[in-house]
Motif scaffolding. Structure first.
Motif, short mmCIF file in Angstrom:
data_model
loop_
_atom_site.label_atom_id
_atom_site.label_comp_id
_atom_site.label_asym_id
_atom_site.label_seq_id
_atom_site.Cartn_x
_atom_site.Cartn_y
_atom_site.Cartn_z
N GLN A 432 0.83 -1.20 0.00
CA GLN A 432 0.00 0.00 0.00
C GLN A 432 0.86 1.25 0.00
N ALA A 433 2.02 1.19 0.66
CA ALA A 433 2.90 2.36 0.72
C ALA A 433 3.42 2.78 -0.64
N LEU A 434 3.47 1.83 -1.58
CA LEU A 434 4.09 2.09 -2.88
C LEU A 434 3.10 2.45 -3.99
N VAL A 435 1.81 2.30 -3.75
CA VAL A 435 0.84 2.61 -4.79
C VAL A 435 0.49 4.09 -4.74
N ASN A 436 -0.13 4.57 -5.80
CA ASN A 436 -0.50 5.98 -5.91
C ASN A 436 -1.29 6.42 -4.67
N GLY A 437 -0.79 7.44 -3.98
CA GLY A 437 -1.43 7.90 -2.75
C GLY A 437 -0.86 7.28 -1.50
N GLY A 438 0.01 6.26 -1.65
CA GLY A 438 0.65 5.65 -0.49
C GLY A 438 1.75 6.53 0.06
N SER A 439 2.18 6.24 1.28
CA SER A 439 3.14 7.11 1.97
C SER A 439 4.47 7.22 1.22
N SER A 440 5.03 6.11 0.78
CA SER A 440 6.31 6.15 0.07
C SER A 440 6.16 6.73 -1.33
N TYR A 441 5.06 6.42 -1.98
CA TYR A 441 4.79 6.98 -3.30
C TYR A 441 4.78 8.51 -3.23
N ASP A 442 4.09 9.03 -2.24
CA ASP A 442 4.01 10.49 -2.08
C ASP A 442 5.37 11.09 -1.72
N ASN A 443 6.16 10.38 -0.89
CA ASN A 443 7.48 10.89 -0.52
C ASN A 443 8.42 10.95 -1.73
N ILE A 444 8.36 9.93 -2.57
CA ILE A 444 9.18 9.95 -3.78
C ILE A 444 8.78 11.11 -4.68
N GLN A 445 7.46 11.35 -4.80
CA GLN A 445 7.00 12.45 -5.64
C GLN A 445 7.45 13.80 -5.07
N MET A 446 7.42 13.93 -3.73
CA MET A 446 7.90 15.17 -3.11
C MET A 446 9.37 15.39 -3.40
N PHE A 447 10.14 14.30 -3.38
CA PHE A 447 11.57 14.41 -3.66
C PHE A 447 11.81 14.79 -5.12
N VAL A 448 11.05 14.20 -6.02
CA VAL A 448 11.17 14.56 -7.44
C VAL A 448 10.84 16.04 -7.63
N ASN A 449 9.79 16.50 -6.95
CA ASN A 449 9.43 17.93 -7.03
C ASN A 449 10.57 18.80 -6.51
N GLU A 450 11.24 18.34 -5.46
CA GLU A 450 12.39 19.06 -4.91
C GLU A 450 13.53 19.14 -5.95
N ILE A 451 13.78 18.03 -6.65
CA ILE A 451 14.83 18.02 -7.67
C ILE A 451 14.50 19.01 -8.78
N ILE A 452 13.25 18.98 -9.23
CA ILE A 452 12.82 19.89 -10.31
C ILE A 452 12.95 21.33 -9.85
N SER A 453 12.55 21.58 -8.59
CA SER A 453 12.63 22.94 -8.05
C SER A 453 14.08 23.41 -7.94
N SER A 454 14.95 22.54 -7.46
CA SER A 454 16.37 22.92 -7.31
C SER A 454 17.01 23.16 -8.66
N CYS A 455 16.55 22.41 -9.66
CA CYS A 455 17.07 22.61 -11.01
C CYS A 455 16.68 23.98 -11.53
N SER A 456 15.45 24.40 -11.25
CA SER A 456 14.97 25.71 -11.67
C SER A 456 15.75 26.82 -10.97
N ASP A 457 16.09 26.58 -9.69
CA ASP A 457 16.83 27.59 -8.92
C ASP A 457 18.25 27.77 -9.45
N GLN A 458 18.82 26.67 -10.03
CA GLN A 458 20.18 26.74 -10.53
C GLN A 458 20.27 27.45 -11.87
N GLN A 459 19.13 27.55 -12.58
CA GLN A 459 19.14 28.13 -13.92
C GLN A 459 19.11 29.66 -13.87
#
Length: 459
Positions: A432-459
């Motif tokens: 359940q943690a790994l499916v869409n809406g699960g705790s780990s799924y959401d944490n991975i998505q938050m991390f991906v959003n962080e990567i995208i955001s940091s990339c924008s900040d570097q540009q």
């Protein structure tokens, strides 16, 4: 959606890890998850275990030098290998990063490479760490290496330790590296450097899941540290999917194991394996075999012999039980644990093996040896209640009667139904943690959003 994916493909992430399977497998699977989110991922390691592959699961594979020959047996002398990777790794990694035409948006490394944070800072790239042991052990190390609590000493070896979010730990429940009896000083020094410089790491991603270690994860984050579980990071086969890589040894034993298991009754087999680093002595083999003979249950036993042995020792007890079970030098562990005939797992409690067991829903007999394994065994018995601990005798060896006791308690004792129910509950929670809406799924998505955001900040 296509444009979003294409935009992310221009974002480059670098994964850095030693070549040890316990480090390499989870971070490579994390890399595949990031690729599925549209990121461009490169993994670099100090040994090339990929044969002719240059890409696995969309992750590009690269190599950095640790100053050792390619054919050097790093597993045979872990201390020397760690010293060499610390000496030669930083310069080699820095040269690789500077040779790339495109800048990396994020660098993610596994523990035991604390110098990666310094390399990341030098090239101006944010840094995250994939913690490959339980969140519980992270909390223990943080308090030990930063001297935030009292721990056992030579003058006071037996004491209890209570940390935020955790139960009380006795001395023999703690990781071996925090004890005065630790004989691997070089590992301790690497961990000290890591935990005294965690301010250089922006995110810590844990190979666990919130439902498995909620109290300690909340306690860690309440102190301002950023720790997000993104697991269980396990072979895809345990989640009902197809696995496109396996970096472990594979031979005819794979078919032999599954064909043999197919002939056994449901939940009847005792599976025994102590991972890829612990070799069996003749005395241990004799003790385990004596216990298996007493229980008279089918068993699948993986025996990793020291390189000094060319074959199994010719022991009379092995002849006496050869028709009772199957002895192999390697097994396809995820397929074995998923097989309906397996009733329990006698394990050293290495974290990768334990996560696989949890995801498969199999009760455990814990037989820890060193590093995080004693703490993992404590979680098995006292926190998750999915099994029992096999106690060694006064000389530190396994005892055949103790093996018998543990197997019977887990498979047919008064608490056997409780162990099975708890194991199946954790299996459900892991998925359940790994499916869409699960705790780990959401944490991975938050991390991906962080990567995208940091990339924008570097540009």
């Amino acid at each position: 959606m296509g444009s979003f994916y294409e935009q992310n493909q221009n974002i480059n992430v670098l994964l850095v890890t030693p070549s040890a399977p316990g480090h390499l497998n989870p971070i490579l699977r994390l890399g595949k998850s990031l690729v599925s989110k549209g990121l461009h991922v490169t993994l670099i390691t100090n040994e090339y275990p990929f044969k002719d592959n240059t890409m696995i699961g969309g992750v590009r594979l690269e190599f950095f030098s640790d100053g050792l020959p390619l054919d050097y047996n790093r597993k045979a002398d872990l201390v020397h290998s760690m010293d060499m990777i610390s000496k030669f790794g930083p310069g080699s990694l820095l040269a690789f990063i500077r040779s790339r035409p495109n800048k990396f948006a994020y660098i993610i490394h596994t523990p035991f490479l604390p110098w990666v944070s310094d390399v990341a800072a030098e090239v101006g790239v944010p840094n995250a760490m994939l913690w490959i042991q339980p969140c519980t052990v992270y909390q223990i190390y943080h308090h030990y290496y930063n001297r935030l609590e009292d721990f056992p000493t030579e003058s006071e070896l037996n004491m209890n330790v209570k940390l935020p979010g955790l139960p009380v730990f006795r001395t023999d429940d703690l990781p071996s590296f925090v004890l005065p009896t630790n004989t691997f000083a070089s590992f301790g020094s690497v961990l000290k450097k890591l935990f005294c410089s965690m301010h250089k790491v922006k995110w810590v991603l844990g190979n666990s899941f919130m439902e498995l270690e909620k109290d300690v994860t909340v306690a860690i984050n309440n102190t301002g540290r950023v720790f997000w579980p993104v697991g269980p990071i396990v072979p895809a086969t345990l989640l009902g999917k197809e696995e496109d890589f396996d970096l472990t040894k594979s031979n005819e034993d794979q078919n032999n194991c599954i064909e043999w298991l197919d002939k056994q009754k449901p939940s009847s087999v005792v599976y025994i394996s102590f991972g890829t680093l612990l070799y069996w002595s003749e005395k241990e083999i004799q003790s385990i075999a004596a216990g298996l003979k007493k229980i008279n249950r089918p068993f699948l036993w993986v025996i990793l012999m020291s390189p000094s042995y060319q074959q199994l020792p010719k022991l009379e007890i092995l002849e006496e039980i050869k028709e009772q079970g199957l002895i192999v030098s390697w097994s396809p562990q995820s397929a074995v644990l998923s097989h309906p005939s397996v009733g329990c797992f006698l394990s050293h409690c290495g974290w990768n093996s334990l996560l696989e067991t949890i995801t498969a829903g199999v009760p455990v007999i814990a037989c820890p040896h060193w590093t995080d394994q004693p703490t993992n065994a404590k979680l098995v018995t006292d926190v998750w209640r999915v099994g029992v601990k096999l106690n060694k005798n006064s000389e530190g060896f396994l005892d055949g009667e103790e093996v018998r006791r543990c197997v019977e308690e887990v498979m047919s004792g008064q608490r056997s139904k409780e162990f099975t129910k708890n194991a199946l509950d954790l299996k459900s929670a892991a998925r359940q943690a790994l499916v869409n809406g699960g705790s780990s799924y959401d944490n991975i998505q938050m991390f991906v959003n962080e990567i995208i955001s940091s990339c924008s900040d570097q540009q």
